[in-house]
Scaffold this motif. Structure first.
Motif, PDB file in Angstrom:
ATOM      1  N   ASP A   1      35.320  44.378  34.296  1.00 37.85           N
ATOM      2  CA  ASP A   1      34.201  43.854  35.075  1.00 37.85           C
ATOM      3  C   ASP A   1      34.504  42.527  35.758  1.00 37.85           C
ATOM      4  O   ASP A   1      33.887  42.195  36.767  1.00 37.85           O
ATOM      5  CB  ASP A   1      32.974  43.674  34.156  1.00 37.85           C
ATOM      6  CG  ASP A   1      32.592  44.958  33.450  1.00 37.85           C
ATOM      7  OD1 ASP A   1      32.654  46.024  34.103  1.00 37.85           O
ATOM      8  OD2 ASP A   1      32.266  44.893  32.254  1.00 37.85           O
ATOM      9  N   ASP A   2      35.426  41.756  35.203  1.00 39.89           N
ATOM     10  CA  ASP A   2      35.677  40.400  35.703  1.00 39.89           C
ATOM     11  C   ASP A   2      37.167  40.244  36.018  1.00 39.89           C
ATOM     12  O   ASP A   2      37.985  40.085  35.121  1.00 39.89           O
ATOM     13  CB  ASP A   2      35.235  39.381  34.654  1.00 39.89           C
ATOM     14  CG  ASP A   2      35.339  37.945  35.158  1.00 39.89           C
ATOM     15  OD1 ASP A   2      35.851  37.733  36.282  1.00 39.89           O
ATOM     16  OD2 ASP A   2      34.925  37.027  34.411  1.00 39.89           O
ATOM     17  N   ALA A   3      37.502  40.295  37.295  1.00 40.26           N
ATOM     18  CA  ALA A   3      38.914  40.198  37.697  1.00 40.26           C
ATOM     19  C   ALA A   3      39.508  38.849  37.325  1.00 40.26           C
ATOM     20  O   ALA A   3      40.703  38.752  37.022  1.00 40.26           O
ATOM     21  CB  ALA A   3      39.036  40.433  39.201  1.00 40.26           C
ATOM     22  N   GLU A   4      38.698  37.802  37.335  1.00 39.95           N
ATOM     23  CA  GLU A   4      39.184  36.466  36.999  1.00 39.95           C
ATOM     24  C   GLU A   4      39.537  36.364  35.513  1.00 39.95           C
ATOM     25  O   GLU A   4      40.407  35.590  35.118  1.00 39.95           O
ATOM     26  CB  GLU A   4      38.129  35.416  37.353  1.00 39.95           C
ATOM     27  CG  GLU A   4      38.555  33.973  37.152  1.00 39.95           C
ATOM     28  CD  GLU A   4      39.692  33.522  38.076  1.00 39.95           C
ATOM     29  OE1 GLU A   4      40.303  32.482  37.785  1.00 39.95           O
ATOM     30  OE2 GLU A   4      39.954  34.219  39.094  1.00 39.95           O
ATOM     31  N   ALA A   5      38.876  37.175  34.685  1.00 40.63           N
ATOM     32  CA  ALA A   5      39.146  37.154  33.243  1.00 40.63           C
ATOM     33  C   ALA A   5      40.300  38.069  32.866  1.00 40.63           C
ATOM     34  O   ALA A   5      40.872  37.944  31.789  1.00 40.63           O
ATOM     35  CB  ALA A   5      37.897  37.561  32.471  1.00 40.63           C
TER      36      ALA A   5
END
Length: 450
Positions: free
Chosen positions: A372-376
């Protein structure tokens, strides 16, 4: 050959003065028996070496029946081995002590007697069947012995000048310069492919023949397989399956060891004992996912997500390229020149894991596969804690790069996300030392200095 363990043994003798025994444990063929006997020859007036792989029943009976009379016990040992013992000037070595655990249990009473010093050597020391039914002596210090490190490898090649220069440049954050860096990397690649098993190193030092080196390493791999079948009782097939799968798992750059490649629907609970057996035998170095890069990486360890590295990278290479049963001279030379048409990332990661382990680090990595979170979403090859812990900035993320062209997207995400927890970020690569944008880029041969 010169080993750093020798200096540790000298320090142990001086520090303990007979108040404790020393257990030297490590994988098979890392040189435990050799270095302990060399120490005994040089540092004591006399010594007895009891090899429990050869000891007959007369020797074993002494530890079963004579512990209540130390005078008789030592008289019998002295007579059987035809060695005179001198109080506080003699050493008794229990070699391959795992083969006769009752001798290890007797250490408590022998140390209490105080007449002589005692060193035990062994492999598979913590394997369950080798400690069942015995009292583990509290009068026993333990030290792990690993394959030869890069500096010891250089000593074996009669090179005493390169490593002090590497240390000096590391301490001052200065590059070696083009010519010396190239020479250091050539030596490091040689260490990478020969490995640190003393027999393989000595064979290379004596012959400079890669086929002969590979023959030695294959004998060791064969010995490991035989040990698995002999000692991993009850789950030997699972242990051997994991052992055979290590090269493939590392080559595929999996975030963790995927058991599904061994058996459809395989669960970690069913393979846990097999995984830990290989680690206890010190054949592999397990690296665990730490879910939070903060003080106490072990507190945030996910025991079900781990990577499995070979304990010696030279053995890994022979384990990988085994289509013809022996790694050809041509493959070794291509590896030496960095021109083999395979991804060398797994080999470089393995040597870093090996060097960190030998330096006393527990192995941790970080992986977040968020959909869900590309940055994570990121993966960091290794995490290490700084030597002096403070309130903040304790953990160094480390990326390993085998080529000259690479990106650092995961490392940069990690720095942004965990800035308050981070100490120095490092990239271990094949180029010279540099510092850029607060990231320290180190040549791979400096890994042990972190």
């Amino acid at each position: 050959m010169k080993r750093k363990m020798y200096d540790y043994l000298v320090e142990w003798k001086k520090r303990t003065n007979g108040t404790s025994a020393l257990l030297v444990q490590g994988a098979r063929r890392v040189g435990k028996s050799y270095i302990v006997e060399e120490f005994a020859k040089a540092e004591y007036k006399s010594y007895i070496l009891i090899d429990f792989n050869k000891a007959d029943e007369a020797v074993k009976d002494i530890f079963l029946h004579d512990l209540d009379n130390m005078d008789i016990l030592f008289q019998k040992l002295s007579t059987l081995y035809n060695k005179k013992l001198y109080p506080r000037e003699s050493l008794i070595i229990f070699d391959e002590v795992q083969l006769f655990p009752r001798a290890r249990s007797a250490i408590k009473y022998l140390v209490e007697d105080g007449r002589y010093d005692y060193i035990e050597t062994g492999s598979f020391i913590s394997i369950r069947k080798n400690v069942e039914g015995i009292l583990i002596p509290s009068e026993e210090d333990t030290v792990n012995m690993y394959p030869m490190d890069f500096e010891e490898f250089l000593w074996a090649l009669d090179n005493d000048t390169m490593y002090p220069l590497i240390v000096e440049c590391f301490n001052n954050r200065k590059p070696l310069g083009q010519a010396l860096h190239r020479k250091a990397m050539d030596l490091f690649r040689l260490y990478l492919i020969v490995g640190g098993m003393p027999q393989a190193v000595k064979t290379y030092a004596d012959t400079k023949d890669f086929d002969s080196v590979d023959t030695v390493k294959r004998r060791i791999l064969k010995l490991y397989r035989e040990d698995i079948r002999k000692h991993a009782i009850g789950y030997e097939m699972k242990v051997e399956a994991i052992f055979d799968e290590i090269p493939s798992q590392l080559q595929n750059h999996n975030q963790h060891f995927k058991l599904s490649s061994l058996e459809k629907g395989a669960r970690f609970d069913n393979y846990r004992d097999a995984m830990f057996w290989l680690s206890d035998a010190m054949i592999v170095n397990n690296c665990y996912n730490s879910t939070e890069p903060n003080i106490g990486l072990n507190l945030n360890r996910d025991r079900t997500l781990l990577k499995c590295y070979m304990g010696d990278t030279g053995l890994l290479i022979s384990h990988c390229f085994d289509e013809k049963g022996i790694v050809s001279e041509e493959i070794y030379k291509k590896l030496l020149l960095g021109k083999l048409e395979v991804d060398l990332g797994m080999i470089m990661e393995n040597i870093v894991a090996q060097m960190f382990t030998a330096s006393g680090h527990k192995l941790f990595f970080y992986a977040n596969s968020s959909r869900d979170d590309a940055e994570a979403r990121m993966e960091i090859d290794f995490l290490i804690a700084k030597s002096k812990i403070s309130n903040r900035h304790n953990i160094s993320p480390i990326e390993v790069k085998s080529g000259k062209n690479y990106t650092l997207s995961s490392l940069k995400k990690f720095i942004r996300r965990y800035n308050q927890q981070l100490h120095t970020p490092y990239v271990l690569h094949t180029s010279d030392l540099k510092v850029e944008d607060d990231i320290v880029y180190l040549p791979l041969y400096m890994t042990s200095l972190l």
